[in-house]
Design an enzyme around this catalytic site. Structure first.
Site, PDB file in Angstrom:
ATOM      1  N   GLU A  16     -23.002  25.526 -13.514  1.00  0.00           N
ATOM      2  CA  GLU A  16     -23.939  24.439 -13.222  1.00  0.00           C
ATOM      3  C   GLU A  16     -23.989  23.531 -14.436  1.00  0.00           C
ATOM      4  OE1 GLU A  16     -25.473  27.650 -12.858  1.00  0.00           O
ATOM      5  OE2 GLU A  16     -25.140  27.770 -10.693  1.00  0.00           O
ATOM      6  N   TYR A  42     -15.176  19.801 -18.121  1.00  0.00           N
ATOM      7  CA  TYR A  42     -14.912  20.663 -16.967  1.00  0.00           C
ATOM      8  C   TYR A  42     -13.889  20.019 -16.028  1.00  0.00           C
ATOM      9  CZ  TYR A  42     -19.178  22.907 -18.694  1.00  0.00           C
ATOM     10  OH  TYR A  42     -20.110  23.524 -19.488  1.00  0.00           O
TER      11      TYR A  42
HETATM   12  C1  LIG Z   1     -21.202  19.174 -24.097  1.00  0.00           C
HETATM   13  C2  LIG Z   1     -20.632  19.637 -25.441  1.00  0.00           C
HETATM   14  C3  LIG Z   1     -20.350  21.133 -25.379  1.00  0.00           C
HETATM   15  C4  LIG Z   1     -19.334  18.873 -25.716  1.00  0.00           C
HETATM   16  O1  LIG Z   1     -18.738  19.407 -26.881  1.00  0.00           O
HETATM   17  P1  LIG Z   1     -17.694  18.539 -27.756  1.00  0.00           P
HETATM   18  O2  LIG Z   1     -17.046  19.481 -28.701  1.00  0.00           O
HETATM   19  O3  LIG Z   1     -18.371  17.357 -28.305  1.00  0.00           O
HETATM   20  O4  LIG Z   1     -16.671  18.087 -26.618  1.00  0.00           O
HETATM   21  P2  LIG Z   1     -15.273  17.357 -26.826  1.00  0.00           P
HETATM   22  O5  LIG Z   1     -15.168  16.864 -28.251  1.00  0.00           O
HETATM   23  O6  LIG Z   1     -14.220  18.271 -26.324  1.00  0.00           O
HETATM   24  O7  LIG Z   1     -15.470  16.075 -25.906  1.00  0.00           O
HETATM   25  C5  LIG Z   1     -15.208  16.059 -24.544  1.00  0.00           C
HETATM   26  C6  LIG Z   1     -15.218  14.646 -24.077  1.00  0.00           C
HETATM   27  O8  LIG Z   1     -16.553  14.157 -23.983  1.00  0.00           O
HETATM   28  C7  LIG Z   1     -16.727  13.013 -24.832  1.00  0.00           C
HETATM   29  N1  LIG Z   1     -18.018  13.124 -25.471  1.00  0.00           N
HETATM   30  C8  LIG Z   1     -18.492  14.173 -26.184  1.00  0.00           C
HETATM   31  N2  LIG Z   1     -19.752  13.913 -26.567  1.00  0.00           N
HETATM   32  C9  LIG Z   1     -20.071  12.687 -26.093  1.00  0.00           C
HETATM   33  C10 LIG Z   1     -21.239  11.881 -26.153  1.00  0.00           C
HETATM   34  N3  LIG Z   1     -22.339  12.289 -26.787  1.00  0.00           N
HETATM   35  N4  LIG Z   1     -21.225  10.686 -25.537  1.00  0.00           N
HETATM   36  C11 LIG Z   1     -20.125  10.243 -24.885  1.00  0.00           C
HETATM   37  N5  LIG Z   1     -18.988  10.980 -24.773  1.00  0.00           N
HETATM   38  C12 LIG Z   1     -18.961  12.189 -25.382  1.00  0.00           C
HETATM   39  C13 LIG Z   1     -15.623  13.104 -25.856  1.00  0.00           C
HETATM   40  O9  LIG Z   1     -15.314  11.855 -26.381  1.00  0.00           O
HETATM   41  C14 LIG Z   1     -14.505  13.708 -25.035  1.00  0.00           C
HETATM   42  O10 LIG Z   1     -13.837  12.748 -24.260  1.00  0.00           O
HETATM   43  P3  LIG Z   1     -12.371  12.234 -24.660  1.00  0.00           P
HETATM   44  O11 LIG Z   1     -11.539  13.477 -24.841  1.00  0.00           O
HETATM   45  O12 LIG Z   1     -11.968  11.406 -23.501  1.00  0.00           O
HETATM   46  O13 LIG Z   1     -12.570  11.501 -25.934  1.00  0.00           O
HETATM   47  C15 LIG Z   1     -21.627  19.339 -26.615  1.00  0.00           C
HETATM   48  O14 LIG Z   1     -21.971  17.966 -26.558  1.00  0.00           O
HETATM   49  C16 LIG Z   1     -22.894  20.171 -26.590  1.00  0.00           C
HETATM   50  O15 LIG Z   1     -22.943  21.274 -27.137  1.00  0.00           O
HETATM   51  N6  LIG Z   1     -23.934  19.642 -25.934  1.00  0.00           N
HETATM   52  C17 LIG Z   1     -25.221  20.312 -25.821  1.00  0.00           C
HETATM   53  C18 LIG Z   1     -25.132  21.528 -24.927  1.00  0.00           C
HETATM   54  C19 LIG Z   1     -24.558  21.193 -23.551  1.00  0.00           C
HETATM   55  O16 LIG Z   1     -24.855  20.170 -22.952  1.00  0.00           O
HETATM   56  N7  LIG Z   1     -23.709  22.130 -23.047  1.00  0.00           N
HETATM   57  C20 LIG Z   1     -23.120  22.027 -21.731  1.00  0.00           C
HETATM   58  C21 LIG Z   1     -23.930  22.789 -20.763  1.00  0.00           C
HETATM   59  S1  LIG Z   1     -23.259  22.706 -19.124  1.00  0.00           S
END
Ligand SMILES: CC(C)(COP(=O)(O)OP(=O)(O)OC[C@H]1O[C@@H](n2cnc3c(N)ncnc32)[C@H](O)[C@@H]1OP(=O)(O)O)[C@@H](O)C(=O)NCCC(=O)NCCS
Length: 145
Positions: A103, A115
């Site tokens: 989810e 995802y």
């Molecule tokens: C969601 C999360 C795990 C992503 O981790 P991350 O290491 O930043 O992810 P990635 O670097 O692999 O980025 C994935 C894509 O999202 C984009 N992205 C990441 N953070 C972003 C933001 N704040 N705003 C816009 N785009 C974003 C990246 O640019 C990337 O896209 P691209 O490859 O086309 O450039 C992290 O933001 C997080 O821990 N968030 C809080 C917890 C959460 O929401 N978990 C998911 C629960 S379902």
């Protein structure tokens, strides 16, 4: 970056990331329960021996449910989340799982991007599934890995 199976002595470090990542976050007991479940699989991603992110799933027969994914705010937007899910899918495959579910908040486009990149598709919506703030969940599934 390297991956390790999550251990009980990782919980302190994981809790710090967890609190920075979720409004309704897991507490120590939830991590303890998840790690001690015999159908749980949790990994930590490390950079120079520091935990930068983690994720995991629970599984029953050939289906897995990804229960969490978090990356330390200082290490975000560097591909860490993408690599963690790649690793988790490889682990699911190795275990013989055929389907993964999860989810995600409908507003969480960074997570959805990861995802979708790894083959998950939206199959359902759970109304007002989340609190703080109240929001629908999108249910995503990957049955082709
Ligand atoms: C969601 C999360 C795990 C992503 O981790 P991350 O290491 O930043 O992810 P990635 O670097 O692999 O980025 C994935 C894509 O999202 C984009 N992205 C990441 N953070 C972003 C933001 N704040 N705003 C816009 N785009 C974003 C990246 O640019 C990337 O896209 P691209 O490859 O086309 O450039 C992290 O933001 C997080 O821990 N968030 C809080 C917890 C959460 O929401 N978990 C998911 C629960 S379902």
């Amino acid at each position: 970056m390297n991956f390790e199976m999550a251990r009980l002595d990782n919980i302190d470090e994981m809790l710090k990331i967890e609190k920075k990542s979720f409004a309704s976050h897991w507490n120590r007991q939830t991590f303890l329960d998840e790690f001690s479940a015999d159908n749980g699989h949790y990994v930590v991603a490390k950079e120079s021996s520091r935990i930068v992110g983690y994720s995991g799933f629970r599984y029953v027969l050939d289906e897995g449910h990804i229960t969490t994914l978090a990356v330390h705010p200082k290490f975000r937007k560097k591909g860490v989340g993408t690599k963690i899910i790649e690793r988790l899918i490889a682990d699911a495959k190795e275990k013989g799982l055929k389907k993964l579910f999860l989810e995600v908040r409908q507003s969480n486009s960074p997570a959805q991007k990861i995802y979708k990149r790894w083959g998950f598709k939206v199959i359902d919506r759970r109304r007002e599934y989340y609190q703080h703030p109240v929001e629908d969940a999108l249910v995503m599934q990957n049955d082709n890995f």
